[in-house]
Design a protein around this motif. Structure first.
Motif, mmCIF file in Angstrom:
data_model
loop_
_atom_site.group_PDB
_atom_site.id
_atom_site.type_symbol
_atom_site.label_atom_id
_atom_site.label_comp_id
_atom_site.label_asym_id
_atom_site.label_seq_id
_atom_site.Cartn_x
_atom_site.Cartn_y
_atom_site.Cartn_z
ATOM 1 N N ALA A 283 1.260 -1.109 0.071
ATOM 2 C CA ALA A 283 0.062 0.360 -0.397
ATOM 3 C C ALA A 283 1.086 1.034 0.083
ATOM 4 O O ALA A 283 0.257 2.388 -1.108
ATOM 5 N N ASN A 284 1.698 1.557 0.849
ATOM 6 C CA ASN A 284 2.989 2.561 0.880
ATOM 7 C C ASN A 284 3.889 2.473 -0.214
ATOM 8 O O ASN A 284 3.819 3.840 -0.873
ATOM 9 N N LEU A 285 3.953 1.810 -0.893
ATOM 10 C CA LEU A 285 4.784 2.279 -2.025
ATOM 11 C C LEU A 285 3.595 2.188 -3.219
ATOM 12 O O LEU A 285 4.492 3.375 -3.838
ATOM 13 N N LEU A 286 2.443 1.326 -2.991
ATOM 14 C CA LEU A 286 2.438 1.427 -4.415
ATOM 15 C C LEU A 286 1.414 3.359 -4.542
ATOM 16 O O LEU A 286 1.185 4.319 -5.511
ATOM 17 N N ALA A 287 1.144 3.856 -2.843
ATOM 18 C CA ALA A 287 0.445 5.050 -3.075
ATOM 19 C C ALA A 287 1.011 6.407 -2.855
ATOM 20 O O ALA A 287 1.257 7.244 -3.790
#
Length: 284
Positions: free
Chosen positions: A114-118
């Motif tokens: 989630a952090n990476l894609l956001a």
């Protein structure tokens, strides 16, 4: 050939980087090289003169954007990617049946997803290609052709690229041991000796979620809803459309603004309640 413009790959692990890398490197050939940021110079961009492709998982979530470089953001449905990652890093825990270790690992990696894609939905250049594994596997040559066009100082040789793609999918006999022998008993789970394609030897084969030893459909849905909700919370509102397109491309349904404001999805709440009790779930 003049030096191609180096391609920056930001990838969630187990999302097809090596398939992309083999296409790019086999297409351009000698003397060009690729760089694993963790094992090469650790500079961004790579300072080696012959580097034309740099791999970076952005584990620290602070990788800078390099101006003037083409970007590809590689990712995958979280559940199969995380299953594959666990199989690769902790085969002994699979053998030992350590389900709790799997659950901890899976939640941690779903949040990292989630952090990476956001983050990259927010900061990637407008021209960046968000390329889920599911699409890459469906037509590797087609998707990679656009990336090669962004790199190459010359028009793409479609025949050469088609030959590269065909060579990678041909059957090979007795692949080198270091391509397939990992994991318990010296072998990567699922790998076979004898006649395999290069893709199979490198792990590029369709996987069934139900084939994972700790498979639980509720847990799979939980991880993907958690990742979708967390990514929606983290991405700036102006970039939620870009994030939604990226999620849908991998078969993940993004949450709308109202869902995000209302807190975790019902399944996430329910599973938190099972672990921590109803009061903890209400506090999420």
């Amino acid at each position: 050939m003049n030096r191609p413009t180096p391609l920056q790959s930001i990838s969630f692990p187990r999302s097809g980087f090596h398939l992309l890398m083999r296409h790019v490197m086999d297409y351009f050939g000698e003397p060009w090289r690729w760089c694993d940021n963790n094992q090469c110079c650790q500079d961004i961009p790579c300072q080696q003169a012959h580097t034309i492709l740099q791999k970076n998982h952005d584990f620290t979530l602070n990788t800078p954007v390099v101006a003037g470089r083409p970007y590809v953001i590689q990712y995958r449905r979280p559940y199969p990617a995380i299953c594959s990652w666990f199989e690769l890093d902790f085969p002994e825990r699979l053998t030992a049946g350590e389900v709790e270790a799997w659950h901890r690992f899976a939640v941690e990696k779903a949040l990292f997803f989630a952090n990476l894609l956001a983050r990259w939905s927010a900061i990637a250049p407008p021209s960046a290609l968000f390329l889920p594994y599911e699409r890459l596997m469906g037509d590797p040559g087609g998707w990679i052709q656009g990336l090669i066009a962004a790199m190459s100082p010359e028009p793409v040789d479609a025949d050469r690229l088609a030959e590269v793609s065909a060579n990678l999918s041909r059957v090979r006999l007795a692949p080198p041991k270091d391509m397939v022998h990992r994991g318990p008993e010296g072998r990567r789970p699922g790998a076979t000796r004898g006649t395999v394609t290069y893709w199979e030897a490198e792990g590029f084969k369709p996987r069934q979620d139900t084939g994972f030893p700790f498979h639980d459909p509720d847990h799979a849905r939980f991880l993907e809803q958690l990742a979708s909700w967390q990514a929606g919370c983290l991405v700036p509102e102006a970039r939620r459309g870009r994030l939604a397109l990226a999620l849908r491309a991998a078969g993940i349904e993004p949450l709308d603004d109202l869902d995000i404001r209302q807190g975790p999805p019902p399944l996430v709440r329910a599973l938190v309640a099972q672990v921590k009790g109803p009061q903890a779930a209400r506090q999420q």
